[in-house]
Write a protein that holds these residues in place. Structure first.
Motif, PDB file in Angstrom:
ATOM      1  N   LEU A 178      68.437  30.994  58.961  1.00 36.43           N
ATOM      2  CA  LEU A 178      69.177  32.034  58.267  1.00 36.43           C
ATOM      3  C   LEU A 178      69.292  31.644  56.799  1.00 36.43           C
ATOM      4  CD1 LEU A 178      70.839  31.465  61.236  1.00 36.43           C
ATOM      5  CD2 LEU A 178      71.719  33.699  60.559  1.00 36.43           C
ATOM      6  N   VAL A 179      69.523  32.636  55.938  1.00 40.89           N
ATOM      7  CA  VAL A 179      69.601  32.366  54.513  1.00 40.89           C
ATOM      8  C   VAL A 179      70.545  33.350  53.841  1.00 40.89           C
ATOM      9  CG1 VAL A 179      67.669  33.887  53.890  1.00 40.89           C
ATOM     10  CG2 VAL A 179      68.181  31.890  52.450  1.00 40.89           C
ATOM     11  N   THR A 180      71.140  32.925  52.747  1.00 38.15           N
ATOM     12  CA  THR A 180      71.930  33.815  51.913  1.00 38.15           C
ATOM     13  C   THR A 180      71.752  33.394  50.466  1.00 38.15           C
ATOM     14  OG1 THR A 180      74.118  34.822  51.600  1.00 38.15           O
ATOM     15  CG2 THR A 180      74.061  32.449  51.951  1.00 38.15           C
ATOM     16  N   TRP A 181      72.013  34.312  49.549  1.00 37.26           N
ATOM     17  CA  TRP A 181      71.890  34.057  48.109  1.00 37.26           C
ATOM     18  C   TRP A 181      73.285  34.154  47.515  1.00 37.26           C
ATOM     19  CZ3 TRP A 181      67.824  32.390  45.340  1.00 37.26           C
ATOM     20  CH2 TRP A 181      67.860  32.494  43.945  1.00 37.26           C
ATOM     21  N   ILE A 182      73.794  33.067  46.948  1.00 41.81           N
ATOM     22  CA  ILE A 182      75.184  33.038  46.483  1.00 41.81           C
ATOM     23  C   ILE A 182      75.294  33.069  44.959  1.00 41.81           C
ATOM     24  CG2 ILE A 182      75.973  31.828  48.542  1.00 41.81           C
ATOM     25  CD1 ILE A 182      76.037  29.246  46.909  1.00 41.81           C
ATOM     26  N   SER A 183      74.176  33.120  44.270  1.00 47.50           N
ATOM     27  CA  SER A 183      74.189  33.157  42.806  1.00 47.50           C
ATOM     28  C   SER A 183      74.285  34.597  42.318  1.00 47.50           C
ATOM     29  CB  SER A 183      72.924  32.497  42.261  1.00 47.50           C
ATOM     30  OG  SER A 183      72.818  32.670  40.866  1.00 47.50           O
ATOM     31  N   GLN A 184      74.743  34.766  41.084  1.00 48.40           N
ATOM     32  CA  GLN A 184      74.774  36.090  40.470  1.00 48.40           C
ATOM     33  C   GLN A 184      73.416  36.482  39.900  1.00 48.40           C
ATOM     34  OE1 GLN A 184      77.465  38.150  40.630  1.00 48.40           O
ATOM     35  NE2 GLN A 184      78.280  36.512  41.938  1.00 48.40           N
ATOM     36  N   THR A 185      72.465  35.555  39.908  1.00 51.34           N
ATOM     37  CA  THR A 185      71.119  35.860  39.439  1.00 51.34           C
ATOM     38  C   THR A 185      70.352  36.626  40.514  1.00 51.34           C
ATOM     39  OG1 THR A 185      70.299  33.742  40.287  1.00 51.34           O
ATOM     40  CG2 THR A 185      71.098  33.789  38.010  1.00 51.34           C
ATOM     41  N   PRO A 186      69.228  37.270  40.155  1.00 53.22           N
ATOM     42  CA  PRO A 186      68.449  38.026  41.153  1.00 53.22           C
ATOM     43  C   PRO A 186      67.989  37.140  42.307  1.00 53.22           C
ATOM     44  CG  PRO A 186      67.755  38.611  38.940  1.00 53.22           C
ATOM     45  CD  PRO A 186      68.704  37.458  38.781  1.00 53.22           C
ATOM     46  N   ASP A 187      68.042  37.694  43.500  1.00 48.26           N
ATOM     47  CA  ASP A 187      67.646  36.989  44.724  1.00 48.26           C
ATOM     48  C   ASP A 187      66.137  36.761  44.720  1.00 48.26           C
ATOM     49  OD1 ASP A 187      67.028  36.162  47.297  1.00 48.26           O
ATOM     50  OD2 ASP A 187      68.460  37.503  48.260  1.00 48.26           O
ATOM     51  N   THR A 188      65.727  35.488  44.777  1.00 42.45           N
ATOM     52  CA  THR A 188      64.294  35.157  44.788  1.00 42.45           C
ATOM     53  C   THR A 188      63.887  34.423  46.057  1.00 42.45           C
ATOM     54  OG1 THR A 188      64.725  33.094  43.577  1.00 42.45           O
ATOM     55  CG2 THR A 188      64.170  35.044  42.268  1.00 42.45           C
ATOM     56  N   ILE A 189      64.631  34.627  47.147  1.00 45.15           N
ATOM     57  CA  ILE A 189      64.264  34.009  48.421  1.00 45.15           C
ATOM     58  C   ILE A 189      62.878  34.512  48.842  1.00 45.15           C
ATOM     59  CG2 ILE A 189      64.803  33.887  50.885  1.00 45.15           C
ATOM     60  CD1 ILE A 189      66.683  32.241  49.248  1.00 45.15           C
TER      61      ILE A 189
END
Length: 383
Positions: A178-189
């Motif tokens: 599983l993954v999540t993006w916690i930064s305010q920058t654009p999601d680059t997963i």
């Protein structure tokens, strides 16, 4: 200062205690009286400006997170989620957090990401509390992509992770990622793996002018009376040159050596109507000739003259197969150079292969041998 408040408590509301106006704040360390169900707390003061952080206590079931600034007219909400915590206000510094809630251990990567690999079973609520505290900690550190690898024995934690904003990325037989993006920058997963790699083997007996062919017992070619080249899929962590020799051995019992890649083709949405298939047609030379069929998958196998293989009705009416068969015939009867494998290493020292034009591959190997010889000579001279 980070605080946990509840509506109307003073902290987390516009009715702040006098302490805030004077530049002081109340901090309470929650303790659970083992002999009573009631919460017992004791209070102490902290000077304004001392580092404070928030984290939920394992014993608490719900909270309201707010940021309280003594100089501000009212606290600023930290989250869209509102939590009620009756009769208690909890403010903890980073030392208290470490004592109360252990953070999840994770491995950082080169892209400001963190990967948490769960190994042992854990209670879902304990996991949720640690995950919340860890996410807060990683945000402060400026981390971006957070990965959680859950093995089968931690399947009970999936719902807890999803509730904290995680999404499925991919799954293997023994784990879910599983993954999540916690930064305010654009999601680059990056997306999950989008390709599978297949291989086909042109095993040519130069003495008899015959190629190794099979009829499949199952799959697309079942009952089609088509003689085809041995084919298969490259396993995880396996090189193309290794995989094609393995498939030949498994399906026919023939031991053969990889020589070169003759061609490859790309087919979109070929696997599960979603994944792209890359298929590599490879040339091999046999070291054994006695066939032993893999009875679970192969109905029959034999050596067939190259022209007979090329002239099959199936190859004539299907253009892609016709083109592949033509390449095979060209290699067997005329001059045709494919891509040979040149073993090399990545910057991290892992073995890898470059596939390039066969005569230039020989040139690259000669360059490496010459460099190694020069280095060896220099070392001997120095000694």
């Amino acid at each position: 200062m980070w605080s946990l408040g509840f509506p109307g408590s003073g902290l987390g509301s516009t009715n702040r205690p006098q302490n805030f106006a004077s530049g002081k704040s109340w901090a309470t360390e929650a303790k659970r009286d083992q002999d009573s169900s009631a919460d017992i707390t004791h209070e102490r003061t902290r000077e304004e400006g001392e580092a404070q952080h928030y984290a939920p206590l394992p014993s608490a079931s719900s909270y309201q997170y707010r940021y309280s600034n003594p100089a501000a007219s009212s606290p600023r909400p930290l989250s869209n989620k509102e939590f009620n915590f009756p009769r208690k206000v909890i403010v903890m510094d980073s030392e208290t957090i470490a004592e109360q809630i252990p953070l999840l251990e994770g491995e950082t990567d080169n892209y400001d990401g963190v990967t948490v690999t769960m190994k042992d079973p854990m209670d879902a609520q304990v996991f949720t509390d640690s995950l919340k505290a860890s996410l807060s900690h990683w945000k402060e550190q400026g981390k971006k992509g957070i990965w959680i690898k859950l093995p089968l024995n931690c399947a009970n934690l999936v719902e807890a992770a999803v509730s904290e904003g995680f999404r499925y990325h991919h799954a293997e037989p023994d784990y879910l990622m599983l993954v999540t993006w916690i930064s305010q920058t654009p999601d680059t997963i990056p997306a999950n793996a989008s390709h599978i790699v297949g291989i086909g083997a042109l095993v040519f007996n130069n003495t008899t002018g015959e190629v190794l062919v099979v009829q499949e017992r199952t799959g697309y070619f079942k009952d089609k009376n088509v003689w085809k080249l041995p084919t298969g899929v490259v396993d995880e962590g396996e090189d193309i040159c290794t995989a094609v020799a393995r498939e030949v051995k498994e399906e026919t019992g023939i031991t053969a050596d990889f020589v070169e890649v003759l061609a490859f083709r790309q087919s979109q949405k070929a696997f599960l109507n979603q994944k792209t298939d890359l298929f590599f047609l490879c040339f091999l030379t046999p070291r054994s000739y006695e066939i032993t069929e893999q009875t679970s998958e192969i109905l029959d196998a034999k050596w067939m003259p190259i022209k007979e293989y090329v002239d099959q009705a199936w190859n004539k009416k299907n253009e892609m197969f016709k083109f592949m068969a033509n390449i095979c015939q060209k290699k067997c009867e005329e001059e045709y150079l494919g891509f040979s494998a040149v073993e090399t290493k990545t910057t991290s020292g892992k073995k890898s292969f470059i596939y390039c034009n066969a005569d230039h591959a020989d040139h690259l190997v000669a360059m490496r041998d010459q460099a190694a010889s020069s280095s060896s000579s220099s070392t001997s001279t120095f000694q």
